[in-house]
Design a protein around this motif. Structure first.
Motif, PDB file in Angstrom:
ATOM      1  N   ALA A   1      48.233  50.448  40.979  1.00 44.32           N
ATOM      2  CA  ALA A   1      47.316  49.968  39.981  1.00 44.32           C
ATOM      3  C   ALA A   1      46.323  48.905  40.747  1.00 44.32           C
ATOM      4  O   ALA A   1      45.359  48.823  40.417  1.00 44.32           O
ATOM      5  CB  ALA A   1      48.091  49.264  38.816  1.00 44.32           C
ATOM      6  N   LEU A   2      47.089  48.085  41.481  1.00 38.44           N
ATOM      7  CA  LEU A   2      46.290  47.159  42.309  1.00 38.44           C
ATOM      8  C   LEU A   2      45.413  47.645  43.261  1.00 38.44           C
ATOM      9  O   LEU A   2      44.275  47.179  43.348  1.00 38.44           O
ATOM     10  CB  LEU A   2      47.406  46.180  43.376  1.00 38.44           C
ATOM     11  N   ALA A   3      45.459  48.811  43.869  1.00 40.69           N
ATOM     12  CA  ALA A   3      44.719  49.625  44.532  1.00 40.69           C
ATOM     13  C   ALA A   3      43.469  49.879  43.857  1.00 40.69           C
ATOM     14  O   ALA A   3      42.298  50.090  44.284  1.00 40.69           O
ATOM     15  CB  ALA A   3      45.224  50.653  45.189  1.00 40.69           C
ATOM     16  N   ASP A   4      43.410  50.183  42.447  1.00 38.41           N
ATOM     17  CA  ASP A   4      42.367  50.572  41.534  1.00 38.41           C
ATOM     18  C   ASP A   4      41.702  49.273  40.889  1.00 38.41           C
ATOM     19  O   ASP A   4      40.986  49.466  39.819  1.00 38.41           O
ATOM     20  CB  ASP A   4      42.844  51.536  40.475  1.00 38.41           C
TER      21      ASP A   4
ATOM     22  N   PRO B   1      27.761  38.342  43.563  1.00 35.73           N
ATOM     23  CA  PRO B   1      27.417  38.013  44.968  1.00 35.73           C
ATOM     24  C   PRO B   1      28.524  37.097  45.466  1.00 35.73           C
ATOM     25  O   PRO B   1      29.269  36.264  44.684  1.00 35.73           O
ATOM     26  CB  PRO B   1      26.226  37.135  44.867  1.00 35.73           C
ATOM     27  N   PRO B   2      28.657  36.818  46.826  1.00 37.01           N
ATOM     28  CA  PRO B   2      29.732  35.769  47.251  1.00 37.01           C
ATOM     29  C   PRO B   2      29.366  34.481  46.594  1.00 37.01           C
ATOM     30  O   PRO B   2      28.149  34.171  46.497  1.00 37.01           O
ATOM     31  CB  PRO B   2      29.411  35.865  48.769  1.00 37.01           C
ATOM     32  N   GLY B   3      30.424  33.565  46.205  1.00 36.87           N
ATOM     33  CA  GLY B   3      30.258  32.299  45.876  1.00 36.87           C
ATOM     34  C   GLY B   3      30.213  32.405  44.322  1.00 36.87           C
ATOM     35  O   GLY B   3      29.921  31.247  43.641  1.00 36.87           O
ATOM     36  N   THR B   4      30.558  33.372  43.612  1.00 37.20           N
ATOM     37  CA  THR B   4      30.200  33.639  42.145  1.00 37.20           C
ATOM     38  C   THR B   4      31.777  33.480  41.682  1.00 37.20           C
ATOM     39  O   THR B   4      32.561  34.708  41.976  1.00 37.20           O
ATOM     40  CB  THR B   4      29.505  34.705  41.807  1.00 37.20           C
ATOM     41  N   ALA B   5      32.048  32.831  40.935  1.00 34.14           N
ATOM     42  CA  ALA B   5      33.407  32.864  40.165  1.00 34.14           C
ATOM     43  C   ALA B   5      33.665  34.130  39.349  1.00 34.14           C
ATOM     44  O   ALA B   5      32.366  34.458  38.563  1.00 34.14           O
ATOM     45  CB  ALA B   5      33.720  31.705  39.368  1.00 34.14           C
ATOM     46  N   HIS B   6      34.533  34.945  39.205  1.00 31.61           N
ATOM     47  CA  HIS B   6      34.607  36.042  38.338  1.00 31.61           C
ATOM     48  C   HIS B   6      36.032  36.190  38.447  1.00 31.61           C
ATOM     49  O   HIS B   6      36.981  35.636  38.608  1.00 31.61           O
ATOM     50  CB  HIS B   6      33.883  37.432  39.003  1.00 31.61           C
ATOM     51  N   VAL B   7      36.586  37.624  37.690  1.00 36.01           N
ATOM     52  CA  VAL B   7      37.722  37.966  37.491  1.00 36.01           C
ATOM     53  C   VAL B   7      38.157  39.307  38.131  1.00 36.01           C
ATOM     54  O   VAL B   7      37.222  40.048  38.264  1.00 36.01           O
ATOM     55  CB  VAL B   7      38.174  38.090  36.033  1.00 36.01           C
ATOM     56  N   VAL B   8      39.425  39.535  38.421  1.00 40.10           N
ATOM     57  CA  VAL B   8      39.835  40.827  39.255  1.00 40.10           C
ATOM     58  C   VAL B   8      40.750  41.631  38.182  1.00 40.10           C
ATOM     59  O   VAL B   8      41.592  40.620  37.677  1.00 40.10           O
ATOM     60  CB  VAL B   8      40.460  40.537  40.435  1.00 40.10           C
ATOM     61  N   VAL B   9      40.476  42.644  37.861  1.00 39.82           N
ATOM     62  CA  VAL B   9      41.426  43.213  36.802  1.00 39.82           C
ATOM     63  C   VAL B   9      42.038  44.620  37.212  1.00 39.82           C
ATOM     64  O   VAL B   9      41.159  45.318  37.948  1.00 39.82           O
ATOM     65  CB  VAL B   9      40.302  43.530  35.565  1.00 39.82           C
ATOM     66  N   TRP B  10      43.244  44.826  36.675  1.00 41.93           N
ATOM     67  CA  TRP B  10      44.015  46.082  37.131  1.00 41.93           C
ATOM     68  C   TRP B  10      44.848  46.229  36.121  1.00 41.93           C
ATOM     69  O   TRP B  10      45.325  45.400  35.234  1.00 41.93           O
ATOM     70  CB  TRP B  10      44.732  46.114  38.416  1.00 41.93           C
ATOM     71  N   ARG B  11      45.283  47.460  36.009  1.00 42.01           N
ATOM     72  CA  ARG B  11      46.460  48.092  35.005  1.00 42.01           C
ATOM     73  C   ARG B  11      47.666  47.298  34.948  1.00 42.01           C
ATOM     74  O   ARG B  11      48.112  47.359  36.149  1.00 42.01           O
ATOM     75  CB  ARG B  11      46.524  49.640  34.718  1.00 42.01           C
TER      76      ARG B  11
END
Length: 94
Positions: free
Chosen positions: A79-82, A59-69
């Protein structure tokens, strides 16, 4: 009149691509591939995403990570688009 020292936005640049590349990020080797992992703070998280690790919402306001190859053969833009948004815990155990 004083001159502005602020950088003017360039409409030719893809701001979403630049924004993701500009933050603190790291690379990790996992599952036989090299991945770029970028933490997203709770303040930066403004949309709802679906975590591929647990299939639950981030949900919005939750810290997380974004991952790409990081080693994608089609280049950085593809890669960023995926890229995928993961719960930090799900990425660690996945």
């Amino acid at each position: 009149m004083p001159r502005s020292h602020r950088r003017r936005p360039d409409p030719a640049r893809d701001d979403s691509f630049e924004r993701l590349l500009a933050g603190w990020k790291r690379t990790e080797d996992r599952r036989g591939a090299t991945w770029t992992v970028q933490p997203i703070s709770a303040a930066q998280a403004v949309k709802t995403y679906s975590c591929p690790g647990c299939a639950q919402e981030i949900p919005p306001g939750t810290a997380h990570v974004v991952v790409w190859r990081a080693d994608g053969i089609l280049g950085d833009a593809a890669a960023l688009a995926d890229r995928r948004h993961w719960h930090t815990h799900c990425w660690r155990i996945g």
